[in-house]
Design a protein around this motif. Sequence first.
Motif, mmCIF file in Angstrom:
data_model
loop_
_atom_site.group_PDB
_atom_site.id
_atom_site.type_symbol
_atom_site.label_atom_id
_atom_site.label_comp_id
_atom_site.label_asym_id
_atom_site.label_seq_id
_atom_site.Cartn_x
_atom_site.Cartn_y
_atom_site.Cartn_z
ATOM 1 N N GLU A 283 0.834 -1.206 0.000
ATOM 2 C CA GLU A 283 0.000 0.000 0.000
ATOM 3 C C GLU A 283 0.867 1.254 0.000
ATOM 4 O O GLU A 283 0.524 2.260 -0.628
ATOM 5 N N ASP B 54 0.824 4.303 -2.691
ATOM 6 C CA ASP B 54 0.733 5.725 -2.362
ATOM 7 C C ASP B 54 1.827 6.529 -3.065
ATOM 8 O O ASP B 54 1.581 7.628 -3.584
ATOM 9 N N THR C 293 -12.149 -2.504 7.181
ATOM 10 C CA THR C 293 -11.692 -1.117 7.289
ATOM 11 C C THR C 293 -10.597 -0.823 6.272
ATOM 12 O O THR C 293 -10.581 0.231 5.630
ATOM 13 N N ASP C 294 -9.670 -1.769 6.110
ATOM 14 C CA ASP C 294 -8.592 -1.574 5.141
ATOM 15 C C ASP C 294 -9.115 -1.639 3.711
ATOM 16 O O ASP C 294 -8.629 -0.925 2.831
ATOM 17 N N ARG D 214 -10.470 1.734 2.851
ATOM 18 C CA ARG D 214 -9.411 2.720 2.583
ATOM 19 C C ARG D 214 -8.752 2.476 1.226
ATOM 20 O O ARG D 214 -8.557 3.394 0.435
ATOM 21 N N GLN E 178 -10.858 3.258 -1.925
ATOM 22 C CA GLN E 178 -10.974 4.685 -2.239
ATOM 23 C C GLN E 178 -9.834 5.171 -3.126
ATOM 24 O O GLN E 178 -9.948 6.210 -3.779
ATOM 25 N N LYS E 179 -8.746 4.442 -3.155
ATOM 26 C CA LYS E 179 -7.573 4.890 -3.912
ATOM 27 C C LYS E 179 -7.628 4.497 -5.382
ATOM 28 O O LYS E 179 -6.758 4.905 -6.158
ATOM 29 N N ASP F 265 -17.515 2.489 7.054
ATOM 30 C CA ASP F 265 -16.753 1.695 6.081
ATOM 31 C C ASP F 265 -17.683 1.132 5.009
ATOM 32 O O ASP F 265 -17.351 1.102 3.815
ATOM 33 N N ARG G 23 -18.452 3.886 2.479
ATOM 34 C CA ARG G 23 -17.347 4.208 1.556
ATOM 35 C C ARG G 23 -17.147 3.100 0.522
ATOM 36 O O ARG G 23 -16.918 3.365 -0.659
#
Length: 1014
Positions: free
Chosen positions: A451, A455, A482-483, A486, A489-490, A522, A525
């Motif tokens: 990850e 980024d 949760t991960d 996240r 979203q990327k 979560d 999203r």
Amino acid sequence: MNQIGTPRFVGRDAELTRVVRALIAPPALVLVEGEAGIGKSRLVREALATLRTYRTHSAAATDLSAAQTAAPSAAQTAAPSAAQTAAPSAAQTAAPSAAQTAAPTTEPLVAVCPPFREPLTLGPIVDAARQRCSEVSGLGLSALAGALRPLFPEWADTLPLAPEPLSDPGAARHRVIRALAELLDRLGVGVLVVEDVHWADEATMDFLLFLVTRPAQRVSLLLTYRAEDLPADSLVPRLSARGHGSVRVTLGGLEPLEVAQLVSSMLDDELVSPAFAELLHSRTEGVPLALEESVRLLHARSDLVRRDGEWIRSTLDEIDVPPSIRDAVTDRVGRLDAGAQQMLLASAVLVDAEFEPVLAHVSGLAPHEVGPALREAVRSGLIAEDEAGRLAFRHVLAARAVYHRAAGPDRRAAHRRAAAVLEDKHPLPVARLAYHYRAANEMTQWCRYAEQVVDLALAAGDHPTALPLLHELLTEGGLPPTDVARVAQKIPLFLITGYLRGADVVSTLRFVLDDERIQQADRGRIRAQLGRILLHVGEHADGVDQLQRAIPDLADSPSEVARAMATLGGPVGSLWPAAEHRRWIDRAAAVAESWLPEAERLALAIDRITSLLDLGDPSGWDLAAGFPAREDTPQDALNLARLSLNTGDGAMQWGHYQDARRRLAIAGDVSRRHHYVRLRDMAAVTNAHLDWFTGAWSGLADRAGHWVRLDDEPIMQLDSRLVLGLLGAATGGDPAAEDVVRSVREDSARRGIADMSMESTGALARIRLAAGDVQEALSLTDDAVQVVMGKEMWLWATETVPVRVAALIAAERVGEAGELAAAFARGFGDREIPSTRAALETCRALIAQAHNDHAEAVAAWDVAVAAWQALPRPYYALLAREQKARSLEKAGEREAALSQWTEVAQGLAALGAKKDADRVATTLKEHGGEKAGRRRAGRRGYGNHLSPRELEVVELLLSGLTNREIAIALSRSPKTVAAQLNSSMRKYGVTTRTALAVIVTQMRFAATADRPQD
């Protein structure tokens, strides 16, 4: 003989001379090509050593020349010979040549591309620069260097502040590339060596291409690669085509005599029997690494003997030389002590060169075992120590042979130890850590570092690196909900170019949503991102449903709520009427105004403007007029480029063609200045589509064809394919044009690109109707028109309703055609959308024609012709004039009809619509007129009328553009634009641009005033 020596550099004098000669005359691009083990790296080392010696002699010669008072002789100023270049003599120091004084003054920078599973963006260049320079405070870097912060976190205290993030990946990557190039310039790098570019990440290849194509190239490039391992879309061919002073050196196997010389150099320069050399040559094909490994293995087996002053095989018939490097290395490693084997495995696992303590830790040996094991490993000749004291395999093939020889558990244990020791480094080598943890099957840790690689790649605009890793993280990482929220979203949505790839991610997100333990935020999203992905891959109904369901769960994130609502405001993905989409747009705006900072509000405002224009809502133009047109910051410039592009496309759809040109010109200019590569390209593609509408067909096939070849950009490819299909069908020059349009229709419908789906559907229906296939034309337009009517999306009626009306009439369903035209008129009302207005007038003319009211039909066709020409869309105007001629003929006005057909045939021929021109010419002949003649040479004359290209120039003049801006918008030279304006002024009898604008405006006003009102 106790030990085999390192072979000398033999058999490459000619190649060495070519490389060095290129490098002493910078800037140069040298490409060294050859198979594994052929000696590319050795050639590079020898070339750099020779260059270093040459530079020393050159500097000494410069000092001596300055001290001399006599003029140099002709011999002194002559260029060096090949022999002198390869080995400078003392005589060369007497006076430097021009090439000598131009030699670089700094040490070369050497970068190596490793075969990592997870490449780091620009990793080879970054690592090389990091080794060259420990801190940058004294380099005088500009503010641009702030873009390097993600790549060099250890320099955060001395680099400038990071610039604002860019949403355009091409622009973000280009900014990082320019910053890295500036760093190399400040470091004084004269020669950049990049080894194994067949393993380079895409961003590194883009960087190299930037270096060789920038206007003031400062750095010479020396690149090595294996041609057979280059990716199919490698940039190496483009590098060689664009580089200044490009030199390509291809290495082949050594000849038998050279084999004997190489082997002799390993055996204290003693003679080698010809029979022995021939055997080695036949088994190894003269590949230097294979030769070296074979000799070392023969020595380890005691199969080499010295007899009568020369080295021979122990027996002439029994000796076996392994045919592959792997076999030779595997056999030889098996003869070493266990400790040496572990040390070799450690080096193979690490891939990169490392210092002894790191190697010792990864080997897993006890401290007292390290020394003897390392000494034996070095004596084996498989690993060597560089100038900095780091140890690594001399060749990757040998490293691979050792790696694959080891048992799986041993490899995984070594990878764990490698990851543990690398975690103590600063900055963290995140790509290497991800590689080691993946190989060790430690998935939790792999996810953590993968990850971070994502980024870094996203920050640098390197989406080709980020997307595969994001895909693996979501589908293979076993992340907790949760991960997943996240990471999901990327995902840059426009990069999901394949349906199956998108489907994999969709399945993962659906699976996570089924977990009842997931938290509300979560869930919201993940569901919102799932909805956007579904819309992107064409599952519109499901996508809209997911977005609606996500909004209640996003209460803690106003920006996410506004983003979801803005997406629902676009007129795709449902059968909602336009008014429902408008309500979502208004709700998104209310959230944005109440909760979001200005930067996010402006980004959403562009989305709102775009959706309103897509809906055919004129309030979008009012909002666009009030948008701040500034370039004070990168984000401001990005907003201006996006707004200009989107409103330019909207103006094209609405039929404001001159305004569309102006807006697209702004988008292109801003994007070029700020390096927003994707937006620049999208503006160019939209301009090509505008060329189709306005009849600027000269060279259009080449312009559109360029963008069809653009990889990983499906929307641009589809748009360009559509233009090519439409052009091919109109000109008759492409037998496959119908298939192209059909494929665009299918692909755009699947992806949910509504406006393109409608346009391609209408175009395909027109093609089938012209071919006499009335039923397919009806079938094609049935669903499309139902969508237009149900959603009240009258902007989409432009391309679909007229051909539907014509097909219904051809099927003798005149009543239904009339009802459809009447519904179109009621729904459209008095909107000021010129393109749709022209379509409505065409429908009215068709109905009048079908009712055999010939006088009314002639008048209706006059209105339709004027509407199309006012845009201007000359092809449609000419086709409408063809229909007007039919009505004239039926009304008994034969001469007027023949005149119309003659002018239409000539106009179509001038435009390039040969197929249509031939059809009209045949009609003309059938009705007793003369067949429109074809000009044998030169361009058709237009008398006192403006040609289509002159009309384009005048339209842009009316919008206030200068000659230069018109030239940019139309992809013409300013000289051509000036000539076309002068021709237009002569035809209208005026002498200034202002007078030309006034008279054209007056004529247009008069034509509008005479037009019948609704």
